[in-house]
Design an enzyme around this catalytic site. Sequence first.
Site, PDB file in Angstrom:
ATOM      1  N   GLU A   1       1.026  -1.087  -0.082  1.00 11.05           N
ATOM      2  CA  GLU A   1      -0.099   0.018  -0.068  1.00 11.05           C
ATOM      3  C   GLU A   1       0.855   1.291  -0.047  1.00 11.05           C
ATOM      4  O   GLU A   1       0.782   2.138   0.910  1.00 11.05           O
ATOM      5  CB  GLU A   1      -0.838  -0.118   1.043  1.00 11.05           C
ATOM      6  CG  GLU A   1      -1.866  -1.101   1.196  1.00 11.05           C
ATOM      7  CD  GLU A   1      -2.660  -1.349   2.702  1.00 11.05           C
ATOM      8  OE1 GLU A   1      -3.116  -0.206   3.086  1.00 11.05           O
ATOM      9  OE2 GLU A   1      -3.385  -2.456   2.703  1.00 11.05           O
TER      10      GLU A   1
ATOM     11  N   ASN B   1       1.866  -5.390  -3.160  1.00  9.70           N
ATOM     12  CA  ASN B   1       0.626  -5.546  -2.364  1.00  9.70           C
ATOM     13  C   ASN B   1      -0.176  -4.268  -2.558  1.00  9.70           C
ATOM     14  O   ASN B   1       0.290  -3.317  -1.940  1.00  9.70           O
ATOM     15  CB  ASN B   1       0.809  -6.537  -1.338  1.00  9.70           C
ATOM     16  CG  ASN B   1      -0.533  -7.003  -1.200  1.00  9.70           C
ATOM     17  OD1 ASN B   1      -1.356  -7.611  -1.855  1.00  9.70           O
ATOM     18  ND2 ASN B   1      -1.093  -6.697   0.282  1.00  9.70           N
TER      19      ASN B   1
ATOM     20  N   HIS C   1     -10.628  -6.285  -1.244  1.00 10.16           N
ATOM     21  CA  HIS C   1     -11.585  -6.173  -0.124  1.00 10.16           C
ATOM     22  C   HIS C   1     -12.693  -5.553  -0.619  1.00 10.16           C
ATOM     23  O   HIS C   1     -12.757  -4.235  -1.113  1.00 10.16           O
ATOM     24  CB  HIS C   1     -11.037  -5.369   0.803  1.00 10.16           C
ATOM     25  CG  HIS C   1      -9.753  -5.759   1.694  1.00 10.16           C
ATOM     26  ND1 HIS C   1     -10.005  -7.006   2.358  1.00 10.16           N
ATOM     27  CD2 HIS C   1      -8.411  -5.576   1.559  1.00 10.16           C
ATOM     28  CE1 HIS C   1      -8.901  -7.356   3.004  1.00 10.16           C
ATOM     29  NE2 HIS C   1      -7.742  -6.454   2.473  1.00 10.16           N
TER      30      HIS C   1
ATOM     31  N   GLU D   1      -5.945 -10.491  -1.010  1.00  8.84           N
ATOM     32  CA  GLU D   1      -6.922 -10.494   0.525  1.00  8.84           C
ATOM     33  C   GLU D   1      -8.420 -10.513   0.144  1.00  8.84           C
ATOM     34  O   GLU D   1      -9.055  -9.713   0.809  1.00  8.84           O
ATOM     35  CB  GLU D   1      -6.282  -9.189   1.119  1.00  8.84           C
ATOM     36  CG  GLU D   1      -5.000  -9.075   1.231  1.00  8.84           C
ATOM     37  CD  GLU D   1      -4.373  -7.750   2.249  1.00  8.84           C
ATOM     38  OE1 GLU D   1      -5.399  -7.087   2.753  1.00  8.84           O
ATOM     39  OE2 GLU D   1      -3.164  -7.771   2.053  1.00  8.84           O
TER      40      GLU D   1
ATOM     41  N   ASP E   1     -12.195 -10.511   0.500  1.00  8.66           N
ATOM     42  CA  ASP E   1     -13.478 -10.529   1.450  1.00  8.66           C
ATOM     43  C   ASP E   1     -14.461  -9.872   0.894  1.00  8.66           C
ATOM     44  O   ASP E   1     -14.311  -9.102   0.208  1.00  8.66           O
ATOM     45  CB  ASP E   1     -13.000 -10.477   3.090  1.00  8.66           C
ATOM     46  CG  ASP E   1     -12.187  -9.028   3.093  1.00  8.66           C
ATOM     47  OD1 ASP E   1     -11.631  -9.026   4.139  1.00  8.66           O
ATOM     48  OD2 ASP E   1     -12.540  -8.140   2.298  1.00  8.66           O
TER      49      ASP E   1
HETATM   50  O1  G3I Z   1      -1.568  -7.896  19.145  1.00 12.45           O
HETATM   51  C1  G3I Z   1      -2.344  -6.890  19.972  1.00 12.45           C
HETATM   52  C2  G3I Z   1      -2.748  -7.303  20.984  1.00 12.45           C
HETATM   53  O2  G3I Z   1      -1.629  -7.584  22.140  1.00 12.45           O
HETATM   54  C3  G3I Z   1      -3.506  -5.979  21.720  1.00 12.45           C
HETATM   55  O3  G3I Z   1      -4.058  -6.415  23.035  1.00 12.45           O
HETATM   56  C4  G3I Z   1      -4.837  -5.926  20.589  1.00 12.45           C
HETATM   57  C5  G3I Z   1      -5.633  -4.697  21.257  1.00 12.45           C
HETATM   58  O4  G3I Z   1      -5.074  -3.440  21.034  1.00 12.45           O
HETATM   59  O5  G3I Z   1      -4.337  -5.451  19.459  1.00 12.45           O
HETATM   60  C6  G3I Z   1      -3.518  -6.426  18.883  1.00 12.45           C
HETATM   61  O6  G3I Z   1      -2.948  -5.847  17.659  1.00 12.45           O
HETATM   62  C7  G3I Z   1      -4.104  -5.794  16.719  1.00 12.45           C
HETATM   63  C8  G3I Z   1      -3.752  -6.813  15.328  1.00 12.45           C
HETATM   64  O7  G3I Z   1      -4.393  -6.527  14.377  1.00 12.45           O
HETATM   65  C9  G3I Z   1      -3.402  -8.298  15.850  1.00 12.45           C
HETATM   66  O8  G3I Z   1      -4.789  -8.735  16.203  1.00 12.45           O
HETATM   67  C10 G3I Z   1      -3.991  -4.452  16.146  1.00 12.45           C
HETATM   68  O9  G3I Z   1      -4.707  -3.577  17.406  1.00 12.45           O
HETATM   69  C11 G3I Z   1      -5.080  -4.372  15.044  1.00 12.45           C
HETATM   70  O10 G3I Z   1      -4.944  -3.168  14.417  1.00 12.45           O
HETATM   71  C12 G3I Z   1      -4.536  -5.168  13.799  1.00 12.45           C
HETATM   72  O11 G3I Z   1      -5.419  -5.103  12.683  1.00 12.45           O
HETATM   73  C13 G3I Z   1      -4.922  -5.799  11.544  1.00 12.45           C
HETATM   74  C14 G3I Z   1      -4.816  -4.657  10.397  1.00 12.45           C
HETATM   75  O12 G3I Z   1      -4.151  -5.126   9.055  1.00 12.45           O
HETATM   76  C15 G3I Z   1      -3.777  -3.714  10.929  1.00 12.45           C
HETATM   77  O13 G3I Z   1      -4.023  -2.250  10.095  1.00 12.45           O
HETATM   78  C16 G3I Z   1      -5.775  -6.855  10.960  1.00 12.45           C
HETATM   79  O14 G3I Z   1      -5.750  -7.905  11.977  1.00 12.45           O
HETATM   80  C17 G3I Z   1      -5.254  -7.215   9.902  1.00 12.45           C
HETATM   81  O15 G3I Z   1      -6.258  -8.213   9.217  1.00 12.45           O
HETATM   82  C18 G3I Z   1      -5.223  -6.174   8.675  1.00 12.45           C
HETATM   83  O16 G3I Z   1      -4.823  -6.607   7.681  1.00 12.45           O
HETATM   84  C19 G3I Z   1      -4.505  -5.583   6.305  1.00 12.45           C
HETATM   85  C20 G3I Z   1      -3.332  -6.139   5.713  1.00 12.45           C
HETATM   86  O17 G3I Z   1      -2.093  -6.380   6.562  1.00 12.45           O
HETATM   87  C21 G3I Z   1      -3.128  -5.169   4.576  1.00 12.45           C
HETATM   88  N1  G3I Z   1      -4.145  -4.952   3.765  1.00 12.45           N
HETATM   89  C22 G3I Z   1      -5.512  -4.310   4.425  1.00 12.45           C
HETATM   90  C23 G3I Z   1      -5.646  -5.431   5.532  1.00 12.45           C
HETATM   91  C24 G3I Z   1      -6.923  -4.916   6.393  1.00 12.45           C
HETATM   92  O18 G3I Z   1      -6.628  -3.682   6.991  1.00 12.45           O
END
Ligand code: G3I
Length: 521
Positions: free
Chosen positions: A177, A220, A256, A286, A288
């Site tokens: 991105e 990506n 998405h 990705e 969905d």
């Molecule tokens: O691991 C921490 C945990 O320790 C903490 O307690 C919790 C609460 O704050 O957060 C956890 O981290 C989270 C992480 O996912 C793991 O669950 C982050 O806050 C959360 O922001 C993160 O979200 C991910 C997101 O990318 C981040 O921008 C999503 O799971 C993930 O599916 C998403 O994937 C992205 C791709 O990498 C790139 N393309 C877009 C896609 C959707 O945004």
Amino acid sequence: MTKRGNVASRRASRGLAPLALWLALSALACSDRKEDDRKETEPEAGAGELNLRQVAAAAGKLLGTAVDADALRADPTYAEVLAREFDTITPENATKWGPLAPTEDSYAWEDADAIVEFAEEHSQAIKGHAFVWHRQAPSWLSSSMSADELRAALKSHIETTLARYKGRVRAWDVVNEAVDVTTESGYTASVFLDVLGPSYIEEAFRLARAADPDVLLFYNEVGIERMGAKSDFTYELMKELLDRGVPIDGIGLQSHVSTHRYPALSDLRANIRRFADLGLIVNISELDARTLLMPGDGDSRRRAQRIAFQQVVSACVSEPGCEGVTLWGFTDRYTWINDEGGEPDEPLIFDRDYRRKPAYRGVLDGLSGALPALGDNLVSNGDFAAGTEAWAAAGELSIRAAMDRSGAAACVSDQEAGLVQEGLLPALAQGGPFSFAAFVRVEAAGEATIDAELVVEDDTGETRTLSVATLTAQGQEWREIAGYVGLGFEPMPSGIALRIFGSSADAELCIADVRLQPLAP
Ligand code: G3I
């Protein structure tokens, strides 16, 4: 042999011979179409029934999913379905820079190692994600770092990670991105852009190639599935980097999508093809499909979602340059979309209790190469053979030969008001999804944005518009505007009209061959 060959050879050694699978697949796809209309969800795949992994092998395509490390550790059913249905794995978060390197001098490998070991135990290919992204970067990175400091940190991270998984991880998203056409530069604001400038993209790929001569290196991007400003910018960026010999092997079109409006098949295939023509391996990386943005009830949303998955997957199967599809998760129980707050959505192919949804059948149909079926044109006099019958315009409306196209065209002097057809409610009341397409030509030298929308009037006389498709057209050439729209109505509206209009006030807009057709699996 490249990693790509390894996966193909490993797949060939597993499961039924392709022909047998193909025959079974055809039977399955047919039986599916009858069953599916009756059931919202299906019982778990019984013994002997085909699963996605086998069907993908028959189609010669990779079929993968993002993997949540916590779910893999804590939920045995998650692990069981993951092993059975997918041949490729992308760690959803575990291999991003921030989660891997929480501090400047330590690594947290546990989650990434667990996912890599699981994939190896189940003969699944792995795509690491992602070395460089403006989100989930380490908190200790900052714009106050010098270029040399940031470059050294990036080099160390890429070298350390590639060394740990050398020969085990088939491909990596090196940069994720980096394009944002809403900014002046066209690049996404980030610490990397701040400190190193846009050359960070080239530097990251060159560092990765220097660290591992064999691994596949991907760029990506989100929102580049349809033709338009962002995919055009990304295409030109890839072309420029490749022309300079930057080692990029492939590109991920994240996909998405949402069932209320998603890229037309023609757009998606044209995009896959043009990136493939650059010599890039194309991934749908990705996938969905959100459902809540689409008006309608649960069944109409799940039906539209099935067709959305079928269309995107069949676009990849239809294009030799598309290597495969990765879903961004597979069960609604763990989708990232529900971490974004708001009403929980159901964007994936298994429900929260691991029952297969109609979208699962959509992936199966897509893998068999079956495109969604198009019904009869619901627009009256869409080819203008009966002149202006059924059409209206605020300004002048004239019918003329469609210049360098066969047939007739309707030309409107006031393109901002556009061309309208009222009275579509009886035809559309059944609910969607619908495929819209038309040919448009702007009688102006410059650029114009053309839109198609449905104007829905409720019984209080209030109207809302549902965007169906949009196109940025260069002057004086026929272009196809196309899009898919998911529709359902609660309550039933009192009227629906189709409107096709443009953005440049002082130019004529000509329209030909208007089609609005129901889609079926
Ligand atoms: O691991 C921490 C945990 O320790 C903490 O307690 C919790 C609460 O704050 O957060 C956890 O981290 C989270 C992480 O996912 C793991 O669950 C982050 O806050 C959360 O922001 C993160 O979200 C991910 C997101 O990318 C981040 O921008 C999503 O799971 C993930 O599916 C998403 O994937 C992205 C791709 O990498 C790139 N393309 C877009 C896609 C959707 O945004």
